[in-house]
Motif scaffolding. Sequence first.
Motif, short mmCIF file in Angstrom:
data_model
loop_
_atom_site.label_atom_id
_atom_site.label_comp_id
_atom_site.label_asym_id
_atom_site.label_seq_id
_atom_site.Cartn_x
_atom_site.Cartn_y
_atom_site.Cartn_z
N LEU A 19 0.83 -1.21 0.00
CA LEU A 19 0.00 0.00 0.00
C LEU A 19 0.86 1.26 0.00
O LEU A 19 0.54 2.23 -0.70
CB LEU A 19 -0.94 0.00 1.20
CG LEU A 19 -2.12 -0.97 1.13
CD1 LEU A 19 -2.83 -1.06 2.47
CD2 LEU A 19 -3.08 -0.56 0.02
N VAL A 20 1.93 1.25 0.76
CA VAL A 20 2.85 2.40 0.76
C VAL A 20 3.40 2.62 -0.64
O VAL A 20 3.37 3.75 -1.16
CB VAL A 20 4.00 2.21 1.78
CG1 VAL A 20 5.10 3.25 1.56
CG2 VAL A 20 3.48 2.29 3.20
N ASP A 21 3.89 1.56 -1.28
CA ASP A 21 4.43 1.70 -2.63
C ASP A 21 3.36 2.17 -3.62
O ASP A 21 3.62 3.01 -4.49
CB ASP A 21 5.03 0.38 -3.12
CG ASP A 21 6.36 0.06 -2.47
OD1 ASP A 21 6.98 0.97 -1.86
OD2 ASP A 21 6.79 -1.10 -2.56
N GLN A 22 2.17 1.64 -3.48
CA GLN A 22 1.08 2.00 -4.39
C GLN A 22 0.71 3.47 -4.23
O GLN A 22 0.61 4.21 -5.22
CB GLN A 22 -0.12 1.10 -4.12
CG GLN A 22 -1.20 1.19 -5.17
CD GLN A 22 -2.28 0.15 -4.93
OE1 GLN A 22 -2.72 -0.05 -3.80
NE2 GLN A 22 -2.69 -0.51 -5.98
N LEU A 23 0.52 3.92 -2.99
CA LEU A 23 0.16 5.32 -2.75
C LEU A 23 1.31 6.25 -3.12
O LEU A 23 1.09 7.34 -3.65
CB LEU A 23 -0.25 5.53 -1.30
CG LEU A 23 -1.53 4.83 -0.85
CD1 LEU A 23 -1.79 5.11 0.63
CD2 LEU A 23 -2.72 5.23 -1.69
N CYS A 24 2.52 5.82 -2.87
CA CYS A 24 3.70 6.60 -3.22
C CYS A 24 3.75 6.83 -4.73
O CYS A 24 3.91 7.96 -5.20
CB CYS A 24 4.95 5.88 -2.72
SG CYS A 24 6.51 6.66 -3.17
N GLN A 25 3.59 5.77 -5.48
CA GLN A 25 3.62 5.86 -6.94
C GLN A 25 2.47 6.72 -7.46
O GLN A 25 2.67 7.61 -8.29
CB GLN A 25 3.57 4.48 -7.57
CG GLN A 25 3.58 4.52 -9.10
CD GLN A 25 3.59 3.13 -9.71
OE1 GLN A 25 4.19 2.21 -9.16
NE2 GLN A 25 2.92 2.98 -10.82
N LEU A 26 1.26 6.45 -6.96
CA LEU A 26 0.09 7.21 -7.41
C LEU A 26 0.22 8.70 -7.15
O LEU A 26 -0.24 9.51 -7.94
CB LEU A 26 -1.17 6.69 -6.73
CG LEU A 26 -1.75 5.39 -7.25
CD1 LEU A 26 -2.86 4.91 -6.33
CD2 LEU A 26 -2.26 5.55 -8.67
N SER A 27 0.85 9.04 -6.03
CA SER A 27 0.93 10.45 -5.62
C SER A 27 2.10 11.19 -6.25
O SER A 27 2.32 12.35 -5.95
CB SER A 27 0.99 10.55 -4.10
OG SER A 27 2.18 9.96 -3.61
N GLY A 28 2.86 10.52 -7.10
CA GLY A 28 3.96 11.18 -7.79
C GLY A 28 5.30 10.97 -7.13
O GLY A 28 6.29 11.61 -7.51
N GLY A 29 5.37 10.07 -6.16
CA GLY A 29 6.62 9.78 -5.48
C GLY A 29 7.50 8.84 -6.29
O GLY A 29 7.10 8.35 -7.35
N PRO A 30 8.69 8.54 -5.77
CA PRO A 30 9.67 7.75 -6.50
C PRO A 30 9.47 6.23 -6.42
O PRO A 30 10.21 5.48 -7.05
CB PRO A 30 10.99 8.15 -5.83
CG PRO A 30 10.60 8.43 -4.42
CD PRO A 30 9.23 9.08 -4.52
N CYS A 31 8.48 5.77 -5.68
CA CYS A 31 8.29 4.33 -5.48
C CYS A 31 7.70 3.67 -6.72
O CYS A 31 7.06 4.33 -7.55
CB CYS A 31 7.34 4.08 -4.31
SG CYS A 31 7.84 4.92 -2.79
N VAL A 32 7.90 2.37 -6.80
CA VAL A 32 7.32 1.58 -7.87
C VAL A 32 6.53 0.45 -7.23
O VAL A 32 7.08 -0.35 -6.48
CB VAL A 32 8.41 1.00 -8.81
CG1 VAL A 32 7.79 0.11 -9.87
CG2 VAL A 32 9.21 2.13 -9.45
#
Length: 146
Positions: free
Chosen positions: A74-87
């Motif tokens: 969930l952290v990776d998903q929200l990070c990616q969706l919000s424009g963060g560097p996660c995949v």
Amino acid sequence: MKKTLLSLVLAASGLLMAGASSAQTASNDQLYKAFGEKAGLVSLMDDFMVRLLADPRTGPHFKPSNQQRVKEQLVDQLCQLSGGPCVYKGADMKSAHANLDIKKSDFNALVEVLQQSMDAKGIPFRTQNQMLALLAPMHRDTITVR
């Protein structure tokens, strides 16, 4: 009022999403920063998981899961969706939820619990709605009981 706005966000979303890898993401990292970057998302998901497990509507869906793995995804998903560097490397939403008998009421309960966590973390209502708008299209692939 929150339920009404959430319903509008969900109703306005007519897109089918295969998962976070193909979902619309924020065009810049402002939303990611508004959520406190990765540390803020981790804190939010820690709170969210506690609330999910405690809620009688959502707890039965999450108690048998690997909760640490769910939080990390969930952290990776929200990070990616919000424009963060996660995949986000997890399964697409349709595959991940295909055999879980998730009803619309289950999905709505999860969103309500997420809103409670965002409120508890002091995330402004407008910022919450920006994230919910990115997540809302996933409802069609998450709900499996029609």
